[in-house]
Every structure is written in C-alpha cells, then in structure tokens.
Design a protein around this motif. Sequence first.
Motif, PDB file in Angstrom:
ATOM      1  N   GLU A 183     -80.284   9.812   7.525  1.00  0.00           N
ATOM      2  CA  GLU A 183     -79.685   8.662   7.115  1.00  0.00           C
ATOM      3  C   GLU A 183     -78.656   8.320   8.014  1.00  0.00           C
ATOM      4  O   GLU A 183     -77.725   9.234   8.510  1.00  0.00           O
ATOM      5  CB  GLU A 183     -78.824   8.831   5.623  1.00  0.00           C
ATOM      6  N   VAL A 184     -78.568   7.000   8.716  1.00  0.00           N
ATOM      7  CA  VAL A 184     -77.869   6.558   9.658  1.00  0.00           C
ATOM      8  C   VAL A 184     -76.449   5.935   8.844  1.00  0.00           C
ATOM      9  O   VAL A 184     -76.795   5.105   8.044  1.00  0.00           O
ATOM     10  CB  VAL A 184     -78.212   5.737  10.505  1.00  0.00           C
ATOM     11  N   ARG A 185     -75.256   6.726   8.968  1.00  0.00           N
ATOM     12  CA  ARG A 185     -74.071   6.186   8.415  1.00  0.00           C
ATOM     13  C   ARG A 185     -73.207   5.252   9.031  1.00  0.00           C
ATOM     14  O   ARG A 185     -72.733   4.255   8.565  1.00  0.00           O
ATOM     15  CB  ARG A 185     -73.323   7.534   8.263  1.00  0.00           C
ATOM     16  N   GLN A 186     -73.340   5.546  10.390  1.00  0.00           N
ATOM     17  CA  GLN A 186     -72.345   4.720  11.416  1.00  0.00           C
ATOM     18  C   GLN A 186     -72.839   4.409  12.575  1.00  0.00           C
ATOM     19  O   GLN A 186     -73.420   5.246  13.316  1.00  0.00           O
ATOM     20  CB  GLN A 186     -70.920   5.227  11.460  1.00  0.00           C
ATOM     21  N   LEU A 187     -72.808   3.204  13.267  1.00  0.00           N
ATOM     22  CA  LEU A 187     -73.005   2.831  14.749  1.00  0.00           C
ATOM     23  C   LEU A 187     -72.067   2.616  15.410  1.00  0.00           C
ATOM     24  O   LEU A 187     -71.189   1.451  14.868  1.00  0.00           O
ATOM     25  CB  LEU A 187     -74.380   1.938  14.943  1.00  0.00           C
ATOM     26  N   LYS A 188     -71.877   2.724  16.745  1.00  0.00           N
ATOM     27  CA  LYS A 188     -71.232   2.147  17.569  1.00  0.00           C
ATOM     28  C   LYS A 188     -71.268   2.004  18.872  1.00  0.00           C
ATOM     29  O   LYS A 188     -71.884   2.812  19.754  1.00  0.00           O
ATOM     30  CB  LYS A 188     -69.587   3.038  17.753  1.00  0.00           C
ATOM     31  N   ASN A 189     -71.317   0.581  19.336  1.00  0.00           N
ATOM     32  CA  ASN A 189     -71.662   0.171  20.604  1.00  0.00           C
ATOM     33  C   ASN A 189     -70.822   0.939  21.571  1.00  0.00           C
ATOM     34  O   ASN A 189     -69.624   0.695  21.703  1.00  0.00           O
ATOM     35  CB  ASN A 189     -72.007  -1.326  20.911  1.00  0.00           C
ATOM     36  N   LEU A 190     -71.275   1.599  22.735  1.00  0.00           N
ATOM     37  CA  LEU A 190     -70.417   2.089  23.628  1.00  0.00           C
ATOM     38  C   LEU A 190     -70.447   1.202  24.895  1.00  0.00           C
ATOM     39  O   LEU A 190     -69.341   0.953  25.513  1.00  0.00           O
ATOM     40  CB  LEU A 190     -70.847   3.643  24.115  1.00  0.00           C
ATOM     41  N   LYS A 191     -71.638   0.893  25.497  1.00  0.00           N
ATOM     42  CA  LYS A 191     -71.790  -0.076  26.515  1.00  0.00           C
ATOM     43  C   LYS A 191     -73.166  -0.726  26.442  1.00  0.00           C
ATOM     44  O   LYS A 191     -73.803  -0.303  25.406  1.00  0.00           O
ATOM     45  CB  LYS A 191     -71.603   0.802  27.795  1.00  0.00           C
ATOM     46  N   VAL A 192     -73.307  -1.314  27.687  1.00  0.00           N
ATOM     47  CA  VAL A 192     -74.718  -1.978  27.519  1.00  0.00           C
ATOM     48  C   VAL A 192     -75.772  -1.076  27.511  1.00  0.00           C
ATOM     49  O   VAL A 192     -76.052  -0.002  28.116  1.00  0.00           O
ATOM     50  CB  VAL A 192     -74.836  -2.848  28.986  1.00  0.00           C
ATOM     51  N   ASN A 193     -76.719  -1.087  26.457  1.00  0.00           N
ATOM     52  CA  ASN A 193     -78.038  -0.425  26.206  1.00  0.00           C
ATOM     53  C   ASN A 193     -77.662   1.073  25.640  1.00  0.00           C
ATOM     54  O   ASN A 193     -78.686   2.078  25.812  1.00  0.00           O
ATOM     55  CB  ASN A 193     -78.899  -0.477  27.212  1.00  0.00           C
ATOM     56  N   ASN A 194     -76.283   1.394  25.153  1.00  0.00           N
ATOM     57  CA  ASN A 194     -75.905   2.610  24.730  1.00  0.00           C
ATOM     58  C   ASN A 194     -75.276   2.462  23.487  1.00  0.00           C
ATOM     59  O   ASN A 194     -74.390   1.523  23.268  1.00  0.00           O
ATOM     60  CB  ASN A 194     -75.129   3.311  25.769  1.00  0.00           C
ATOM     61  N   ALA A 195     -75.440   3.135  22.521  1.00  0.00           N
ATOM     62  CA  ALA A 195     -74.602   3.247  21.152  1.00  0.00           C
ATOM     63  C   ALA A 195     -74.707   4.876  20.874  1.00  0.00           C
ATOM     64  O   ALA A 195     -75.434   5.529  21.036  1.00  0.00           O
ATOM     65  CB  ALA A 195     -75.433   2.538  20.201  1.00  0.00           C
ATOM     66  N   GLU A 196     -73.655   5.220  19.987  1.00  0.00           N
ATOM     67  CA  GLU A 196     -73.297   6.348  19.386  1.00  0.00           C
ATOM     68  C   GLU A 196     -73.757   6.243  17.857  1.00  0.00           C
ATOM     69  O   GLU A 196     -73.357   5.376  17.210  1.00  0.00           O
ATOM     70  CB  GLU A 196     -72.088   6.804  19.373  1.00  0.00           C
ATOM     71  N   ALA A 197     -74.527   6.940  17.434  1.00  0.00           N
ATOM     72  CA  ALA A 197     -74.913   7.004  15.959  1.00  0.00           C
ATOM     73  C   ALA A 197     -74.314   8.319  15.176  1.00  0.00           C
ATOM     74  O   ALA A 197     -74.275   9.501  15.743  1.00  0.00           O
ATOM     75  CB  ALA A 197     -76.126   6.929  15.703  1.00  0.00           C
ATOM     76  N   ILE A 198     -73.876   8.088  13.972  1.00  0.00           N
ATOM     77  CA  ILE A 198     -73.336   9.140  12.969  1.00  0.00           C
ATOM     78  C   ILE A 198     -74.619   9.265  12.177  1.00  0.00           C
ATOM     79  O   ILE A 198     -74.691   8.275  11.319  1.00  0.00           O
ATOM     80  CB  ILE A 198     -72.076   9.206  12.407  1.00  0.00           C
ATOM     81  N   LEU A 199     -75.124  10.311  11.912  1.00  0.00           N
ATOM     82  CA  LEU A 199     -76.098  10.382  10.828  1.00  0.00           C
ATOM     83  C   LEU A 199     -76.183  11.873  10.051  1.00  0.00           C
ATOM     84  O   LEU A 199     -75.338  12.571  10.564  1.00  0.00           O
ATOM     85  CB  LEU A 199     -77.594  10.426  11.535  1.00  0.00           C
ATOM     86  N   GLU A 200     -76.655  11.598   9.113  1.00  0.00           N
ATOM     87  CA  GLU A 200     -76.718  12.962   8.027  1.00  0.00           C
ATOM     88  C   GLU A 200     -78.231  13.191   8.047  1.00  0.00           C
ATOM     89  O   GLU A 200     -79.170  12.473   7.629  1.00  0.00           O
ATOM     90  CB  GLU A 200     -76.128  12.530   6.775  1.00  0.00           C
TER      91      GLU A 200
END
Length: 191
Positions: A111-128
Amino acid sequence: MKTLLSTILILIGMFSNAQIPKKEGNIKISPKSSLTITGDTNINSFTCVFNPNLLPSELNIIYKQTADNEFLLKNTKLILASDGFDCGSRAINKDFLSLIKAKQFPTIEIEVRQLKNLKVNNAEAILEITIAGISKTFKTLIHFNESDNNYKGSLELNINDFELSPPSKMFGLIKVKKDIDIDFNLYLDIP
C-alpha cells in the motif's frame, strides 16, 4: 512485493501529469510491467519474477495534495498472490513459498501511503508492505519517464523484519542471506 513497486510507480505518474490536483483517479497497469525479487545464498543467487498477468488491471485511488507537494493516498492497496512468483525451478519456487509462509498467508499486500515529488522524474514514496501477516513501512525512490509511462525503482528488505526464517539446504550448508531486493519496472496508463 512486486506489485508494491508497481503501485508506487503508477501513483507517481498520475501525480506528475496533474496540472490541477484531483481527488480521485484510475490508473491502468500494463502487462509488460515487471516485478522481481532477488536474493543470495552463500553459494549462488536467485531471482523470482511475478507474473504480470496477475497484477490488477486498474486501480481507483483517492488522494489529497498538500502545500509542500506531497500526496496523501487512499485505496492504493495491491493484493498479490504469493504463488504468483516464478523463481525458475520447482525446488526454488517451493523454498520461496515456504520462506514467505504462503500456505498460512496466501497474499502479499503493498500500500502506497504518501508520495513526494523531489525533482524532475524522481519521487519518494512511503509504503506499507505486509508479508506473512507482518506489516512494515518503507521509503523508496522512484524514477519515472513520462514519455513512455515507465516507472522504476528498487527496495532492499531484510526478511528478519517480517519474522521469516530463511530455508537452508544440504544440512545447513546452503543458506539464504537475510537481505532481498525488490525491483520494479512498471508501465502505467494514466489518463
């Protein structure tokens, strides 16, 4: 586990294309997507590939965008059949299913709980991730290419975190190491 990565990539693509924040969206997962689990023993390595035809064809998610470009997500749970992995041989498949306690826990949940765009073409995901009835939260980096709707990432897990005991063979001479890698390469259709 593999579908977990797929879900993360799908969600990132949906949000990277959004000019105006949405409350709900459908994402289609292409069968050309792949999810693999790779591990090592003290003498060799193994790779287990999830059957992409067993991935859900579509996810209907709900999300909220925050002021600092984060997305809080709901309805993102992927439920994967534990026996959907092929490790290349019947013996390794049997060992893998034993490792993840597939008889007692026939599914793996991501389960993906949260996404944060970091820069172009990259993101950080918090998942369970839930394996063998044990849930743990992880952060992972996702790389995406909007031109071909491709989302890639990797996550290293310690099987001890899920209270899994690695199988050993030949009276303990061959042992599975505790760290495994989950690699995903997803192709998503984001309207």
